[in-house]
Design a protein around this motif. Sequence first.
Motif, PDB file in Angstrom:
ATOM      1  N   LEU A  80       0.834  -1.206   0.000  1.00  0.00           N
ATOM      2  CA  LEU A  80       0.000   0.000   0.000  1.00  0.00           C
ATOM      3  C   LEU A  80       0.868   1.255   0.000  1.00  0.00           C
ATOM      4  CD1 LEU A  80      -2.843  -0.937   2.529  1.00  0.00           C
ATOM      5  CD2 LEU A  80      -2.773  -1.226   0.050  1.00  0.00           C
ATOM      6  N   VAL A  81       1.857   1.256   0.865  1.00  0.00           N
ATOM      7  CA  VAL A  81       2.697   2.461   0.969  1.00  0.00           C
ATOM      8  C   VAL A  81       3.496   2.670  -0.310  1.00  0.00           C
ATOM      9  CG1 VAL A  81       4.654   3.475   2.174  1.00  0.00           C
ATOM     10  CG2 VAL A  81       2.808   2.436   3.473  1.00  0.00           C
ATOM     11  N   ALA A  82       4.102   1.593  -0.801  1.00  0.00           N
ATOM     12  CA  ALA A  82       4.935   1.741  -2.003  1.00  0.00           C
ATOM     13  C   ALA A  82       4.090   2.211  -3.181  1.00  0.00           C
ATOM     14  CB  ALA A  82       5.641   0.427  -2.329  1.00  0.00           C
TER      15      ALA A  82
ATOM     16  N   LEU B 205      10.755   8.810   2.738  1.00  0.00           N
ATOM     17  CA  LEU B 205      11.785   8.959   3.768  1.00  0.00           C
ATOM     18  C   LEU B 205      11.362   8.200   5.034  1.00  0.00           C
ATOM     19  CD1 LEU B 205      14.461  10.360   4.117  1.00  0.00           C
ATOM     20  CD2 LEU B 205      13.282  12.390   4.903  1.00  0.00           C
ATOM     21  N   PHE B 206      10.098   8.322   5.347  1.00  0.00           N
ATOM     22  CA  PHE B 206       9.569   7.596   6.499  1.00  0.00           C
ATOM     23  C   PHE B 206       9.755   6.092   6.304  1.00  0.00           C
ATOM     24  CE2 PHE B 206       5.791   5.449   8.326  1.00  0.00           C
ATOM     25  CZ  PHE B 206       6.096   5.622   9.653  1.00  0.00           C
ATOM     26  N   ALA B 207       9.508   5.640   5.081  1.00  0.00           N
ATOM     27  CA  ALA B 207       9.594   4.210   4.799  1.00  0.00           C
ATOM     28  C   ALA B 207      11.022   3.693   4.905  1.00  0.00           C
ATOM     29  CB  ALA B 207       9.041   3.918   3.409  1.00  0.00           C
ATOM     30  N   SER B 208      12.004   4.594   4.888  1.00  0.00           N
ATOM     31  CA  SER B 208      13.374   4.104   4.992  1.00  0.00           C
ATOM     32  C   SER B 208      13.631   3.467   6.354  1.00  0.00           C
ATOM     33  CB  SER B 208      14.364   5.239   4.742  1.00  0.00           C
ATOM     34  OG  SER B 208      14.347   6.145   5.827  1.00  0.00           O
ATOM     35  N   GLY B 209      12.745   3.724   7.317  1.00  0.00           N
ATOM     36  CA  GLY B 209      12.858   3.017   8.602  1.00  0.00           C
ATOM     37  C   GLY B 209      12.015   1.755   8.628  1.00  0.00           C
TER      38      GLY B 209
ATOM     39  N   GLY C 208      12.694  -7.824  -1.765  1.00  0.00           N
ATOM     40  CA  GLY C 208      13.545  -8.429  -0.752  1.00  0.00           C
ATOM     41  C   GLY C 208      12.835  -9.536   0.001  1.00  0.00           C
ATOM     42  N   THR C 209      13.408  -9.897   1.121  1.00  0.00           N
ATOM     43  CA  THR C 209      12.898 -11.066   1.843  1.00  0.00           C
ATOM     44  C   THR C 209      12.118 -10.708   3.093  1.00  0.00           C
ATOM     45  OG1 THR C 209      15.004 -11.130   2.984  1.00  0.00           O
ATOM     46  CG2 THR C 209      14.767 -12.538   1.058  1.00  0.00           C
ATOM     47  N   ARG C 210      12.014  -9.431   3.405  1.00  0.00           N
ATOM     48  CA  ARG C 210      11.348  -9.028   4.641  1.00  0.00           C
ATOM     49  C   ARG C 210       9.860  -9.356   4.534  1.00  0.00           C
ATOM     50  NH1 ARG C 210      11.875  -5.174   8.838  1.00  0.00           N
ATOM     51  NH2 ARG C 210       9.958  -4.021   9.268  1.00  0.00           N
TER      52      ARG C 210
ATOM     53  N   ALA D 246      11.221  -1.975  -3.096  1.00  0.00           N
ATOM     54  CA  ALA D 246      12.478  -2.694  -2.871  1.00  0.00           C
ATOM     55  C   ALA D 246      13.010  -2.404  -1.468  1.00  0.00           C
ATOM     56  CB  ALA D 246      13.502  -2.280  -3.924  1.00  0.00           C
ATOM     57  N   MET D 247      12.888  -1.152  -1.085  1.00  0.00           N
ATOM     58  CA  MET D 247      13.408  -0.740   0.218  1.00  0.00           C
ATOM     59  C   MET D 247      12.597  -1.362   1.356  1.00  0.00           C
ATOM     60  SD  MET D 247      14.069   3.215   1.022  1.00  0.00           S
ATOM     61  CE  MET D 247      12.435   3.700   1.536  1.00  0.00           C
ATOM     62  N   LEU D 248      11.272  -1.329   1.177  1.00  0.00           N
ATOM     63  CA  LEU D 248      10.396  -1.791   2.261  1.00  0.00           C
ATOM     64  C   LEU D 248      10.458  -3.297   2.439  1.00  0.00           C
ATOM     65  CD1 LEU D 248       7.309   0.481   1.681  1.00  0.00           C
ATOM     66  CD2 LEU D 248       8.684   0.357   3.749  1.00  0.00           C
ATOM     67  N   THR D 249      10.831  -4.004   1.389  1.00  0.00           N
ATOM     68  CA  THR D 249      10.841  -5.464   1.511  1.00  0.00           C
ATOM     69  C   THR D 249      12.216  -5.981   1.899  1.00  0.00           C
ATOM     70  OG1 THR D 249      11.231  -5.594  -0.867  1.00  0.00           O
ATOM     71  CG2 THR D 249       8.964  -5.840  -0.113  1.00  0.00           C
TER      72      THR D 249
END
Lengths: 506, 93, 162, 144, 130, 944
Positions: free
Chosen positions: E6-8, E45-49, F597-599, F710-713
């Motif tokens: 959803l966020v992405a 930026l928030f999602a980077s955490g 990714g694998t998360r 990609a970053m979130l996963t």
Amino acid sequence: MSLADHLPILPVAIPALAAPFALLVMRRRRALAVGIAFFACLAQLAVAMLLMERVSGGTILAYALGAWPAPFGIVLVADRLAALMLVLTAVLALIVLTHAVVTRADRKGWHFHPLFQFQLMGLNGAFLTGDLFNLFVFFEVLLIASYGLMLHGQGPARLKAGVQYVVVNLVGSALFLIALGMLYALTGTLNMADMGLRVRDIAPEDQGLLRIAALLLASVFALKAAVVPLHLWLPRTYAAATPAVAALFAIMTKVGVYSLIRVVPQVFGEGAGAAAWAPAPWLLPAALVSACVGFAGVLTARSLAEQAAYAVIGSTGTLLIAVAGWSGASLGAGLYYLVHSTLAGAALFLVADIAARRRGSFGDAASPGPAFAGRGVAALMFMAGAIATTGLPPLSGFIGKLLILQSVAALPNWGWAWSVILGTTFIGVIGFARAGSAVFWKTAEGSHAPPAPDTRLDLVAPALALACLAVLSAGAGIATAYADAAAAQVLAPADSAAAVLTEGPR
Amino acid sequence: MTMSVLEGALAFGFAALGFALAMNLWRLVKGPGVTDRILALDTMVINTIGLIVLSGIAGGSGTAFEAALLLAMVGFVGTVAYAKFLLRGDIIE
Amino acid sequence: MIRRLLPHPGLSALLVMMWMVMVNDLTFGTLFLALVVGVAVPLFTAPWWPGRPKVRFLPACRYAALVLWDIVIANFQVAAIILFKPTRDLRPAWLTVPLELSSPEAITVFAGTISLTPGTVSADVSACGEYLLVHALHAPDPAAEIAKVKARYEARLKEIFP
Amino acid sequence: MSGPASFAELLAAALIVLGAGFALVGSWGLVRLPSLMERLHGPTKASTLGMGAMLVASVVWFQLGEGEWTTHELLISVFLFVTAPISANMIAKVHLHRLRTGEASGGASEPAGPAGSPAPPPGSADWATHEAPHQGTPGDFAGD
Amino acid sequence: MSYEFLVASAIGVLVAGGIFLALRARTFQVVLGLTLISYAVNLFLFASGRLVLNRPPIWDKAVSEYTDPLPQALVLTAIVITFGMTAFVVILALRSFLETGSDHVDGDRVPCDAQDGLADGLADGEGTEP
Amino acid sequence: MAIAMTLLTLALLPFAAALAIAQLHGAPRAVHSGIAGGASAAGLALLASLAAPALGGDVPFVRWDWVPSLGLDLTLMVDPLGWMFGLLILGIGLLVVIFAHSYLYENEDTGRFFASLMLFQGAMLGIVIAGNVLLLLVFWELTSLASFLLIGFWQHKAEARQGARMALAVTGGGGLALIGGMVLLGLIAGSFDLQAILARGDMVRASPLYPLMLGLILLGCFTKSAQFPFHFWLPHAMAAPTPVSVYLHSATMVKAGVFLLARLWPVLAGTELYTVTVTTVGLVTMLLGATVALFRHDLKSILAYSTISQLGMLVMLLGFSLEAAALAAVLHILNHAAFKAALFMSAGIVEHETGTRDIRRLGGLAKAMPVTAGIATLAAASMAGLPPFGGFISKELMLYQTPKLALAGLPWLLPVLATLGATFSVAYSLRFAAHLFAGRPREAGPFARAHDPSPAMWAAPALLTTLAVLLGLVPMLLAAPLVSAVTGAVTGSAPPEVELGLWHGVNLALILSMLAVAGGAVLLSRHAGLLSLWERASLPDAKRMFEITLRLADARVRKALVATHTPSLQRMLLASFAIMILLVIDGALTGGGVLTGTRPGLPANLPAVAAWALLIAATLAVVLESHNRLRALVYVSVIGLVVSLAFAVLSAPDLALTQISVEAVTVLLMLLALNLLPKKPPVISSRMRKTRDAAIAIVGGVLVGGIAWAMLTRDPGPSIAAFHLANAKPGGGGTNVVNVILVDFRAYDTLGEIIVLGIAGLGIFALLETAGTGASGARLRAWRADMPHSPERHPMMLVAASRIILPLTLAVGIYLFLRGHNQPGGGFIAALVVAIAFLVQYLAAGFDWSDARKPFGEHNLIGWGVLVAMATGLGAMALGSPFLTSWFDYFSLPLIGKFELASAMLFDTGVFLTVLGAVMLALAQLSHVATRAARAAEEAEGAP
Ligand code: NA
Ligand code: NA
């Protein structure tokens, strides 16, 4: 800690204090505000020179703000490069401030002095920080201050150009944040030295992301540096700004270049896997085209300010040709040329202002106008500025270009670099000669000499800028030695990391 | 694993508010007038406050409370500003 | 002196209560801070509240309880209308309620009460402040509705804002 | 689960269902009611009993379930109670204004509902939305 | 569906909408576009955490796991800065509209182009033998 | 040491003189010429003092560091070649100064003239005594610049400006090629020191870069020495005052190219490439110049083309790569300097006295000005190469050498063509003397004015002519030792035996020379017919072509530049987005790795999906209905709402609070602005453009969304945030880690951030304070609402409610501020809440009424806010810690209990004040701007 230990914070703290003080006294006691501004600039110059003296031996001063050790807090890193930029900024600031006060440009709108000091604070902060997010913050400080200064005095052309300048930079800032987010997500740190160490551990399947981040970040810096084709915002912005402000802006594109020089070797150097030197292959072609476009603009510009603006693009391109070599020699050449081109660009804008102030309705249009008071001196100054900008002897541009020619000769694409550097010099010579002879030699038929300007002191600031160039030429031996040492330091990020990442006071 | 009463109630609450939001969206897009849209936005804010309160209960933390409080204040400001704009043009005269 | 320190005592009391509720902590320290806020904030905002309406405290509390109860009841009634009454059976109406209250605060509380209880919304006041325009969702008998709000709320408000 | 907890759970669950239900009904009213003035009645449910019930549920749950008194949720209700009528009033004013100007200009910028346009109040003065308040009228302490 | 998706996807849609609007010809739309982009950037930026539910970074004796607080602090800073910039650009756009009577981003010809007409006077009637 | 000082003084003297003259700008002419002449004379004396060592083989030499890393040293040396050129530069310079003193009129800007002249002298002298090729380049380009000033001295004349620009373009441009060549030369030779380079000729010629380097250096030489096809600038440089022409075109500027060829002879000469190129170019130039000179009518133009021709000869001689030819060149350099300077001066005298330089209007001047006629005729004879003058000897030496080189495999070609050139030389030289001085006057006017000038004016040419004569009569005495030494220096070998004389017996050279004289006489006798033939042939005018090329280049480049650089924001952004997209694609394609990714993901519930749908729908709605501005704004509010909700749900309460409050202020701001903007402007983008933009937008969105995915996963690695979490409470004294980061760990960021806001406030103020004036003010006053307004300004219920909302909201603000360190909240959010509280007040009761009751000024809030935040940082410094080091402690008071005091609170106060000031300033300024404009106009009307 003694006051000497606090030296690295002073270039930020002084303008950050001067600005609100100037703001608080400005409305009632203008003279006091001017005094504060001058005092602050002089103090910044003194501090910058002291810092330069402290780091010239190779020491890297790390100042842990809030006493939080790096990488957990924000550190200021004062090395040779930072000190060089600080001195340059302070010198330029003094010259520009003098011009603004003498020509009363500071009275053409609101809040000139606070904005000016905040601008300096942003610049100094960007040059000193060792933290990538903090770099973003100070980018924003210097940008928002530059918006205010760019619009100083207003008028339709300035406002229209201002909208474009601001919007383009907002997009740039957005991209900066995206790159920052990616880098934090991948490395878990914001400290540049620490990031340079942590990129080594990034797994191969994540290196594509790292490379994207590297390229995005570089393109943000390229936007600030006005590298073609990201330069479109510059000509009109600079040509429309108050000349004193445009002169100060000569250093704004250099902030982009500085950031490239600072970030690429440290974060995206050898250890960065797929991201190692990622921006490099894009940089040289872009730099070559920039130099060509910039000097093509010099050739065909229709006003002196426009010409100076294109000259800024051109000289930034030339500078990046050197930077794109990423060798100690070429980077050293680039740093020397950076200092030179900043002062030369400023000188051009200031001389353009002399003409504009004295030619009445003819302004600084690159076409014949009336014979005006002080034409001879102005002509000489213009010539000197043009000589410096194009890189003819005996001023520092020549030395800078020789340095670049020599240093890039070892690179595979040296033929292109040489052709462009020499070719653009030629184009620049023709362009400046044309514009100069039209403005300073030819007299338009039937034009009457406008009244003499209220002050002849407006010649002081450009003369100062040119004098700085002369000093830079005469002292080129010392200057290039320093620049080479600074470049060597930049290209040895391990030393800097060792200095920055030692345990702090807590 | 069986669902406890509270979890069931929360699931119902979330679903109800989700549907409510969807219905607000419909009114927002449909209009017909800008007045309806402002009303839809106002309602949406209230339903969002509800969502935040429910998620506060579900998460067992009270930190969402300020967000809800602020939203209650700010939703009002927005509605009044839009209305004032439509009435007078200049919202601060 | 007291009047100068407490320009709106009711407001001060409300603020103290609100502070205690907000901080969610029943200690002397909090109370002290609540009192400071309760005095300082009304003092600071006094210039923006030029009038100084008298409010009777006890009737006000009784009124609040009544309104809360009415809100609960009316909510169910209106929910039933929304859910089950077909649009064609709906009898919306504009009610012009003559006002006996005069202070803006009192009129506002009256209008607010009418809006808070579901089924009616205060839409406007006449330019001279003599009438309140109310929209009712389902009012087959507008006159009765007007009489009801006047009797149930306005009468009580006249006591609270003498 | 222990006794009090389950009672709290039951109470909280009931309040949640009640509150969310009213919010849903309010939004449903927004969708199905015929014109703006009718729809304006919907959100009142959500913001009064809907929110109120859910907030009380939160108070109950934190007190009985987690053993801590949280009262600040009630403050949200206070704000909603103060502001909701004003919001409704302002939206209604916009409606009246657009209704009148739409009629004046012949176009229908805002459709009138089943109740039609309100009649002007008895006497010489019009509704405040249509007429600048005279000296000494309520809203006139401020401004001008 | 996961929160991550959803966020992405929301970020993607916001960026796309923002780019499209930023490329429009009037200042207001451009400002709207920038607003959308800045929403996306803040979320990014928030999602980077990474995304974490119910673990706000408020220190508590009983809690050992928290979401990453640093991106939140960064986003906070970014929101504030973006707000300042947005306010500035909105007012600049308005001021420019008032001054020039046009809210087109490209505007009318500016002086330095208008001087094209002067170009012929630039050189000394070159090409003719004196 | 003495040598060093001598060399330094020699080099600096002209520059010092130039500076002194510039300083004494207003002084009489005599002062200027006095300084210039004195400096030249002093220079000559210094040079004379160096004669013995310089010519004796013990080259005076000195070196200082300038830019060591570049190889650019201040190396000065006077070898025989340099000494001879120095003699010419200073000697003829002195004569030029004397001549110019009389030639220039009193009202002319003699200060500028002599300053430029001395600058030029210094540059020229620098070229010949530079011992470092980079230093030589410095002086080389300096001569171009100084000549630009000299040629353009009469700046009011178009031809002067054009001539100056053209000379600069050609010689300066060639100089750039020379820079390239010289740097290459230095890199190949491994040194930029001239003597070191000269010693490495074989190494240089063996380098694969030799041809490129040679080409570049020759470009520099040829342009400077006006060789074909770069010769065209020289005649146009005649727009300069005659003394300038004398100086530049007899002894100095144009000789620089020849000098450099001679200087680099040991390194460059000898290869076939060199020989063929240089010889051919010199030959062609010689022929061309001589031919054209015969048909010019302007005295100075004739001399200019003759100069081109003579330079061609010198270049050709140096191209031979033969010692004897070099010797001939050296001798001819001396000859040419003498007779050409004399001739230019004579032409100047003629112009000065008759008012014209057109040879067709003059004639028979021998009667009116016998002295001048004598001087000029003798000098012309030397130029013609007639015996017994110096020109004869050098020309014969030249012709003697020509058979030694076979051009294009034809041994006879060079002698024939060289003789042809000599023939034309004879013709134009004789014409100059004959048409000017012999016969009868062609026009009465000029002749009537003509008379010999004062001796002060003819002394210099007389001296030079005497020299020209003596060089022929007593060459062994006057020239041989010098020529021998110089030739040795040129070839880099031992000085050759030199035998100079008028008579060497009958040989081929003599025959050719005789042929040339005879042919020249014939040509002159047929001049009228040849002239009409010449004038009928339409020959390409190099200058015209140069101008057209430049003009065309300017037009084309300008067109391209304007086309690509129209100040179009759309284009700027398009370029930016396109570049970013390209780069991201590059990174993604070449960087490698996987997208997902694998998360493990967090499963989303229904309201999350609903909120997401809300956001997507609202975004689409904004895009589709962006022209309906109010509606678009409502949709944007929805997006803001969903984002706030996301923050609240995803464990970021502080972010939610910030987003919510920022949202409200933004909406107010946008509405305020929208009031004065068109509400529904027509759509102007074409369908094509929209499609293109949509494509870019979608690609951009997909890329950024993909990166986010990609970053979130991916699982995060170790982060510095662990330190923040661990140290927030013990080290920072707060439990809200985000707040502790903001006001402690990264307080410096926050300081920058509030300053950004403060500056934005100031900038907005500056923008709007003037909105009531000028075009903007007029537009505001003329502004009519584009939608009907309700007459009611301050709705009663709103006003009444605001009276209680203000204190309640302020209390909430205080609460959020106080607890920020430990719970969500803090200075920034509190400031926004307080600002909103006041804005509600403004909304309800109007600006003027509300603002009048406000006890603070926004400017002061900003100023004091920054100062308070700074003071927190500086306070730590005063206590001996780094800037912004925090301090906190717990205290306890009776009744009140335990509480915490922290420096971070003070910092947060600064944040609060600045943010409040900035927000209030922005919105207050923007509100009622139209009303204020009207009010300002009323006041302006009422004032006078
Ligand atoms: Na109601
Ligand atoms: Na906070």
